[in-house]
Scaffold this motif. Structure first.
Motif, short mmCIF file in Angstrom:
data_model
loop_
_atom_site.label_atom_id
_atom_site.label_comp_id
_atom_site.label_asym_id
_atom_site.label_seq_id
_atom_site.Cartn_x
_atom_site.Cartn_y
_atom_site.Cartn_z
N ALA A 1 70.72 44.41 43.68
CA ALA A 1 72.18 44.57 43.59
C ALA A 1 72.83 44.42 44.97
O ALA A 1 73.89 43.80 45.10
N GLU A 2 72.18 44.96 45.99
CA GLU A 2 72.73 44.84 47.34
C GLU A 2 72.76 43.39 47.83
O GLU A 2 73.58 43.03 48.68
N LEU A 3 71.89 42.57 47.26
CA LEU A 3 71.89 41.14 47.60
C LEU A 3 73.00 40.37 46.88
O LEU A 3 73.22 39.20 47.16
N GLY A 4 73.65 41.04 45.93
CA GLY A 4 74.76 40.40 45.22
C GLY A 4 74.37 39.77 43.90
O GLY A 4 75.19 39.06 43.29
N TYR A 5 73.16 40.02 43.42
CA TYR A 5 72.76 39.45 42.14
C TYR A 5 73.40 40.20 40.98
O TYR A 5 73.60 41.42 41.03
N GLU A 6 73.71 39.46 39.93
CA GLU A 6 74.20 40.07 38.69
C GLU A 6 72.98 40.51 37.88
O GLU A 6 72.13 39.70 37.53
N LEU A 7 72.93 41.81 37.58
CA LEU A 7 71.75 42.38 36.92
C LEU A 7 72.11 42.91 35.53
O LEU A 7 73.26 42.81 35.09
N GLY A 8 71.12 43.47 34.86
CA GLY A 8 71.35 44.08 33.56
C GLY A 8 72.26 45.29 33.67
O GLY A 8 72.57 45.77 34.77
N PRO A 9 72.67 45.84 32.52
CA PRO A 9 73.70 46.88 32.53
C PRO A 9 73.24 48.24 33.00
O PRO A 9 74.06 49.11 33.27
N ARG A 10 71.91 48.46 33.11
CA ARG A 10 71.43 49.77 33.54
C ARG A 10 70.09 49.64 34.25
O ARG A 10 69.38 48.63 34.10
N ILE A 11 69.77 50.65 35.04
CA ILE A 11 68.47 50.68 35.71
C ILE A 11 67.38 50.92 34.69
O ILE A 11 67.49 51.81 33.85
N SER A 12 66.34 50.14 34.79
CA SER A 12 65.26 50.16 33.81
C SER A 12 64.04 49.51 34.43
O SER A 12 64.16 48.76 35.41
N PRO A 13 62.84 49.76 33.91
CA PRO A 13 61.67 49.00 34.37
C PRO A 13 61.80 47.50 34.14
O PRO A 13 61.09 46.72 34.75
N VAL A 14 62.68 47.10 33.23
CA VAL A 14 63.03 45.70 33.04
C VAL A 14 64.29 45.42 33.85
O VAL A 14 65.34 46.01 33.61
N VAL A 15 64.17 44.53 34.83
CA VAL A 15 65.30 44.22 35.72
C VAL A 15 65.62 42.73 35.58
O VAL A 15 64.99 41.88 36.21
N PRO A 16 66.60 42.38 34.75
CA PRO A 16 66.95 40.97 34.56
C PRO A 16 67.98 40.50 35.59
O PRO A 16 68.96 41.20 35.86
N VAL A 17 67.74 39.34 36.14
CA VAL A 17 68.67 38.72 37.08
C VAL A 17 69.34 37.56 36.36
O VAL A 17 68.68 36.63 35.90
N MET A 18 70.67 37.61 36.24
CA MET A 18 71.41 36.59 35.50
C MET A 18 71.55 35.33 36.36
O MET A 18 71.99 35.40 37.51
N ILE A 19 71.20 34.20 35.77
CA ILE A 19 71.26 32.91 36.46
C ILE A 19 72.16 31.98 35.66
O ILE A 19 72.21 32.06 34.43
N GLY A 20 72.85 31.09 36.33
CA GLY A 20 73.81 30.23 35.65
C GLY A 20 73.19 29.27 34.65
O GLY A 20 73.22 29.50 33.44
N SER A 21 72.60 28.21 35.13
CA SER A 21 72.11 27.16 34.24
C SER A 21 70.60 27.21 34.09
O SER A 21 69.89 27.85 34.88
N LYS A 22 70.12 26.52 33.09
CA LYS A 22 68.67 26.40 32.87
C LYS A 22 68.02 25.73 34.07
O LYS A 22 66.94 26.14 34.51
#
Length: 390
Positions: free
Chosen positions: A312-333
């Motif tokens: 998050a401090e790096l500016g990545y868009e992440l999932g809605p809550r802290i969890s052992p699963v941490v998804p990083v949202m990316i634009g295109s395939k």
């Protein structure tokens, strides 16, 4: 038209992945060193894309018990639970699961997929109505389709939408089956079980919770989200897998005594070979570890917080809550594939998830942490993501 012609576009896409570099959907791990490290080609890799939440795949006791069971009982059962595939260890594990969950009945299946398929498809017959969270796992959708029930999807984690649809059912709501998950595997968010339990108490229905990704991870003793939120009494059946926190292969369902009848009516149970003695033995060992070592959950959540905040401090868009699963949202395939390969080049393996596996048409770099990751390894993962920004 040829038998496989309808898959031409998919096949062409996969060829492009294979010819343009390392294939994210067919990556071969040449060696696995531990719960957190492996080798791809000549590159040592931190494993940040597994579901090995408690890091038990290399636990010495689980390995020793699995080896002993294989030596004593052979490599496999070669039969279903209804034929020649119920061994004493299967029954003992079921007893241990009933004790762990404080439920009357447990049924062991060959995989988590067949646990969902076996229980849900049998209950969700053509006369049933099933209300299913839109983001539920494919195995749950497949089970509902196999059973032939009327399927009503409600918006992901939207208890109000569930209630509206239950109200529209009128008297039929009393016998409806509601299915949600504990932790959702792609975004790492959790079901609003308190609100859903309240709807069930007021309007009726039966609540099934797939705790595949939350078992061992949440709750005072690791029983999952329902335990963590204090609504276990409202959950009729808990479904789960041995392939996540229990670090093996297989699945289970726990519930009321009446659930035992599914052994004689569930086709995926009746017609599938049972789990191997080694798998059952390693699961039994891991189940004891989960019960006796809550510090594993504490370390897992510490790692989850460390990775989430670092990204998050790096500016990545992440999932809605802290969890052992941490998804990083990316634009295109295309961006997702490029960044995934760059992470591997930096010594970090995560999951590239494309639509339709990823919800809402997004592309994900899906990270998952486990209790065996060191602080230094988590920091290395963060540094690899930081390098992508340069």
């Amino acid at each position: 038209m040829g038998l496989y012609d309808k898959f031409t576009r998919l096949a062409d896409e996969r060829v492009q992945f294979q010819t343009s570099g390392l294939n994210p959907f067919g990556t071969c791990f040449d060696e696995i060193y531990s719960a957190t490290e492996g080798r791809i080609g000549d590159r040592k890799i931190i494993l940040a894309g597994t579901n090995n939440y408690l890091g038990l795949t290399f636990n010495a006791q689980a390995i020793a018990d699995g080896q002993a069971a294989m030596a004593a009982q052979g490599t496999g059962t070669t039969g279903s639970r209804m034929a020649n595939g119920s061994y004493g260890s299967h029954l003992i594990l079921e007893q241990e699961l009933t004790a762990f969950f404080d439920r009357p009945t447990a049924i062991v299946f060959s995989t988590g997929y067949t646990a969902n398929l076996g229980v849900i498809s049998t209950l969700a017959d053509p006369g049933a109505v099933v209300l299913i969270d839109a983001d539920c796992h494919a195995s749950i959708y497949d089970a509902c389709a196999l059973g032939g029930a009327q399927i009503i999807r409600f918006r992901h984690n939207d208890a109000q939408d569930l209630e509206r649809r239950m109200v529209r059912l009128g008297e039929r709501a009393r016998d409806a089956i509601i299915i949600v998950e504990g932790i959702y595997s792609m975004l790492g968010d959790v079901a609003p079980l308190v609100e859903i339990a309240d709807i069930k108490r007021r309007l009726g229905g039966y609540l099934l919770v797939d705790e595949a990704h939350s078992f061992g991870v949440m709750g005072a003793s690791g029983r999952g989200l329902a335990q963590a939120l204090g609504v276990e009494q409202d959950v009729d059946i808990v479904l789960g897998t041995f392939s996540k926190s229990l670090a093996s292969i297989g699945g289970f369902a726990v519930g009321a005594k009446a659930m035992d009848v599914l052994r004689y009516s569930s086709r995926p149970y009746i017609f599938t070979a049972s789990p191997s003695p080694a798998s059952i033995a390693s699961v039994r060992a891991s189940l004891k570890i989960i019960a006796q070592h809550p510090e594993l959950r504490e370390k897992l959540w510490s790692n989850a917080h460390r990775l989430y905040h670092g990204l998050a401090e790096l500016g990545y868009e992440l999932g809605p809550r802290i969890s052992p699963v941490v998804p990083v949202m990316i634009g295109s395939k295309e961006d997702g594939l490029r960044l995934w390969r760059e992470l591997v080049a930096h010594g970090v393996y995560v999951n590239l998830v494309l639509p339709p596996a990823a919800p809402a048409g997004i592309t994900l770099l899906r990270c998952s942490v486990n209790a065996a990751h060191s602080d230094e390894q988590i920091d290395t993962i963060i540094q690899a993501f930081a390098a992508l920004k340069n």
